[in-house]
Scaffold this motif. Structure first.
Motif, PDB file in Angstrom:
ATOM      1  N   GLN A 168      58.848 -36.677 -23.421  1.00 48.23           N
ATOM      2  CA  GLN A 168      58.778 -35.606 -22.428  1.00 48.23           C
ATOM      3  C   GLN A 168      58.815 -34.215 -23.042  1.00 48.23           C
ATOM      4  OE1 GLN A 168      57.878 -35.948 -19.377  1.00 48.23           O
ATOM      5  NE2 GLN A 168      57.958 -33.764 -19.024  1.00 48.23           N
ATOM      6  N   PRO A 169      59.703 -33.936 -24.022  1.00 50.17           N
ATOM      7  CA  PRO A 169      59.692 -32.578 -24.596  1.00 50.17           C
ATOM      8  C   PRO A 169      58.354 -32.237 -25.253  1.00 50.17           C
ATOM      9  CG  PRO A 169      61.682 -33.735 -25.228  1.00 50.17           C
ATOM     10  CD  PRO A 169      60.792 -34.732 -24.551  1.00 50.17           C
ATOM     11  N   LEU A 170      57.766 -33.211 -25.924  1.00 47.71           N
ATOM     12  CA  LEU A 170      56.500 -32.985 -26.613  1.00 47.71           C
ATOM     13  C   LEU A 170      55.344 -32.895 -25.633  1.00 47.71           C
ATOM     14  CD1 LEU A 170      54.737 -32.906 -29.167  1.00 47.71           C
ATOM     15  CD2 LEU A 170      54.696 -35.401 -29.077  1.00 47.71           C
ATOM     16  N   LEU A 171      55.335 -33.784 -24.659  1.00 44.49           N
ATOM     17  CA  LEU A 171      54.181 -33.887 -23.775  1.00 44.49           C
ATOM     18  C   LEU A 171      54.414 -33.265 -22.408  1.00 44.49           C
ATOM     19  CD1 LEU A 171      53.148 -37.546 -24.614  1.00 44.49           C
ATOM     20  CD2 LEU A 171      52.183 -35.446 -25.514  1.00 44.49           C
ATOM     21  N   GLY A 172      55.385 -32.372 -22.305  1.00 41.41           N
ATOM     22  CA  GLY A 172      55.657 -31.736 -21.018  1.00 41.41           C
ATOM     23  C   GLY A 172      54.431 -31.054 -20.443  1.00 41.41           C
ATOM     24  N   ALA A 173      53.608 -30.487 -21.305  1.00 37.39           N
ATOM     25  CA  ALA A 173      52.406 -29.796 -20.837  1.00 37.39           C
ATOM     26  C   ALA A 173      51.274 -30.774 -20.507  1.00 37.39           C
ATOM     27  CB  ALA A 173      51.929 -28.819 -21.910  1.00 37.39           C
ATOM     28  N   LEU A 174      51.450 -32.018 -20.866  1.00 34.86           N
ATOM     29  CA  LEU A 174      50.406 -33.024 -20.663  1.00 34.86           C
ATOM     30  C   LEU A 174      50.868 -33.979 -19.578  1.00 34.86           C
ATOM     31  CD1 LEU A 174      47.726 -34.162 -21.763  1.00 34.86           C
ATOM     32  CD2 LEU A 174      49.062 -35.474 -23.396  1.00 34.86           C
ATOM     33  N   ALA A 175      50.333 -33.827 -18.381  1.00 29.13           N
ATOM     34  CA  ALA A 175      50.762 -34.641 -17.248  1.00 29.13           C
ATOM     35  C   ALA A 175      50.512 -36.126 -17.520  1.00 29.13           C
ATOM     36  CB  ALA A 175      50.020 -34.208 -15.991  1.00 29.13           C
ATOM     37  N   TRP A 176      51.444 -36.967 -17.059  1.00 28.15           N
ATOM     38  CA  TRP A 176      51.338 -38.402 -17.309  1.00 28.15           C
ATOM     39  C   TRP A 176      50.067 -38.976 -16.696  1.00 28.15           C
ATOM     40  CZ3 TRP A 176      50.820 -41.952 -13.509  1.00 28.15           C
ATOM     41  CH2 TRP A 176      51.133 -41.538 -12.209  1.00 28.15           C
ATOM     42  N   TRP A 177      49.640 -38.418 -15.570  1.00 20.41           N
ATOM     43  CA  TRP A 177      48.453 -38.968 -14.934  1.00 20.41           C
ATOM     44  C   TRP A 177      47.191 -38.677 -15.749  1.00 20.41           C
ATOM     45  CZ3 TRP A 177      44.970 -35.257 -13.544  1.00 20.41           C
ATOM     46  CH2 TRP A 177      45.452 -33.967 -13.358  1.00 20.41           C
ATOM     47  N   ASN A 178      47.187 -37.589 -16.532  1.00 27.32           N
ATOM     48  CA  ASN A 178      46.053 -37.342 -17.427  1.00 27.32           C
ATOM     49  C   ASN A 178      45.978 -38.424 -18.489  1.00 27.32           C
ATOM     50  OD1 ASN A 178      44.965 -35.067 -16.284  1.00 27.32           O
ATOM     51  ND2 ASN A 178      46.245 -33.673 -17.451  1.00 27.32           N
ATOM     52  N   VAL A 179      47.126 -38.820 -19.000  1.00 27.84           N
ATOM     53  CA  VAL A 179      47.173 -39.895 -19.993  1.00 27.84           C
ATOM     54  C   VAL A 179      46.721 -41.205 -19.355  1.00 27.84           C
ATOM     55  CG1 VAL A 179      48.676 -41.214 -21.533  1.00 27.84           C
ATOM     56  CG2 VAL A 179      48.988 -38.747 -21.306  1.00 27.84           C
ATOM     57  N   ALA A 180      47.187 -41.474 -18.136  1.00 24.25           N
ATOM     58  CA  ALA A 180      46.821 -42.713 -17.437  1.00 24.25           C
ATOM     59  C   ALA A 180      45.314 -42.782 -17.192  1.00 24.25           C
ATOM     60  CB  ALA A 180      47.581 -42.816 -16.121  1.00 24.25           C
ATOM     61  N   ILE A 181      44.740 -41.679 -16.747  1.00 19.89           N
ATOM     62  CA  ILE A 181      43.292 -41.665 -16.495  1.00 19.89           C
ATOM     63  C   ILE A 181      42.521 -41.820 -17.799  1.00 19.89           C
ATOM     64  CG2 ILE A 181      41.365 -40.239 -15.696  1.00 19.89           C
ATOM     65  CD1 ILE A 181      43.306 -39.095 -13.573  1.00 19.89           C
ATOM     66  N   GLY A 182      42.949 -41.129 -18.844  1.00 17.07           N
ATOM     67  CA  GLY A 182      42.296 -41.266 -20.150  1.00 17.07           C
ATOM     68  C   GLY A 182      42.352 -42.706 -20.647  1.00 17.07           C
ATOM     69  N   ASN A 183      43.523 -43.346 -20.515  1.00 18.55           N
ATOM     70  CA  ASN A 183      43.655 -44.747 -20.927  1.00 18.55           C
ATOM     71  C   ASN A 183      42.768 -45.665 -20.091  1.00 18.55           C
ATOM     72  OD1 ASN A 183      45.429 -44.187 -22.951  1.00 18.55           O
ATOM     73  ND2 ASN A 183      47.231 -44.987 -21.908  1.00 18.55           N
ATOM     74  N   ALA A 184      42.701 -45.412 -18.788  1.00 16.98           N
ATOM     75  CA  ALA A 184      41.868 -46.243 -17.919  1.00 16.98           C
ATOM     76  C   ALA A 184      40.387 -46.107 -18.275  1.00 16.98           C
ATOM     77  CB  ALA A 184      42.103 -45.866 -16.451  1.00 16.98           C
ATOM     78  N   ILE A 185      39.943 -44.888 -18.535  1.00 17.83           N
ATOM     79  CA  ILE A 185      38.544 -44.673 -18.924  1.00 17.83           C
ATOM     80  C   ILE A 185      38.243 -45.379 -20.244  1.00 17.83           C
ATOM     81  CG2 ILE A 185      36.868 -42.920 -19.655  1.00 17.83           C
ATOM     82  CD1 ILE A 185      38.247 -41.010 -17.635  1.00 17.83           C
TER      83      ILE A 185
END
Length: 149
Positions: A100-117
């Motif tokens: 969370q401290p590192l990826l606070g600026a990176l929303a979890w849903w962006n990661v989820a969508i990237g992984n799904a794609i």
């Protein structure tokens, strides 16, 4: 040789997944008005703050090996799908707790969508490379075997 095929398909699937994730985050970063922010942030973490490189997962090769296994034993597809779902859920929990401290600026849903794609792109490629999987699932749609007969 099966290993050569798995490594070749793994390399290609990994490139597809990496390109899909890179394109997704480029789009997200451009919309946010800060192109290349995500790779810069992740690069900073990797080169200045990561202490355990063993956490890297070679997704393309793993996916190619699993596709080869499903081609031989189609019922394993269902085990792989469930395992993938559990892994993804665990990944997001770990991301929320540890990064969370590192990826606070990176929303979890962006990661989820990237992984799904990435998963869709790699899965589509491997589905086309292994037509026997489709044939086997047509014969055994729920993964059942002929052993009980």
């Amino acid at each position: 040789m099966q290993l050569t095929r798995i490594l070749r398909e793994g390399f290609i699937a990994g490139l597809i997944g990496a390109a899909a994730v890179a394109l997704w985050f480029l789009i997200v970063d451009v919309i946010a008005g800060r192109p290349f922010f995500t790779p810069a942030m992740l690069g900073s973490a990797v080169f200045w703050g990561v202490h355990d490189p063993a956490q890297v997962v070679i997704a393309g090769t793993v996916a190619a090996a699993l596709a080869a296994e499903v081609e031989v034993a189609p019922p394993t597809l269902y085990l792989i799908v469930v395992s993938f779902a559990v892994f993804e859920f665990g990944f997001y929990i770990m991301l929320a707790v540890l990064a969370q401290p590192l990826l606070g600026a990176l929303a979890w849903w962006n990661v989820a969508i990237g992984n799904a794609i990435a998963a869709y792109g790699m899965g589509y490629y491997l589905w086309r490379e292994h037509p026997k999987i489709k044939e086997a699932l047509r014969v055994h749609p729920l993964g059942e075997t002929d052993e009980g007969e």
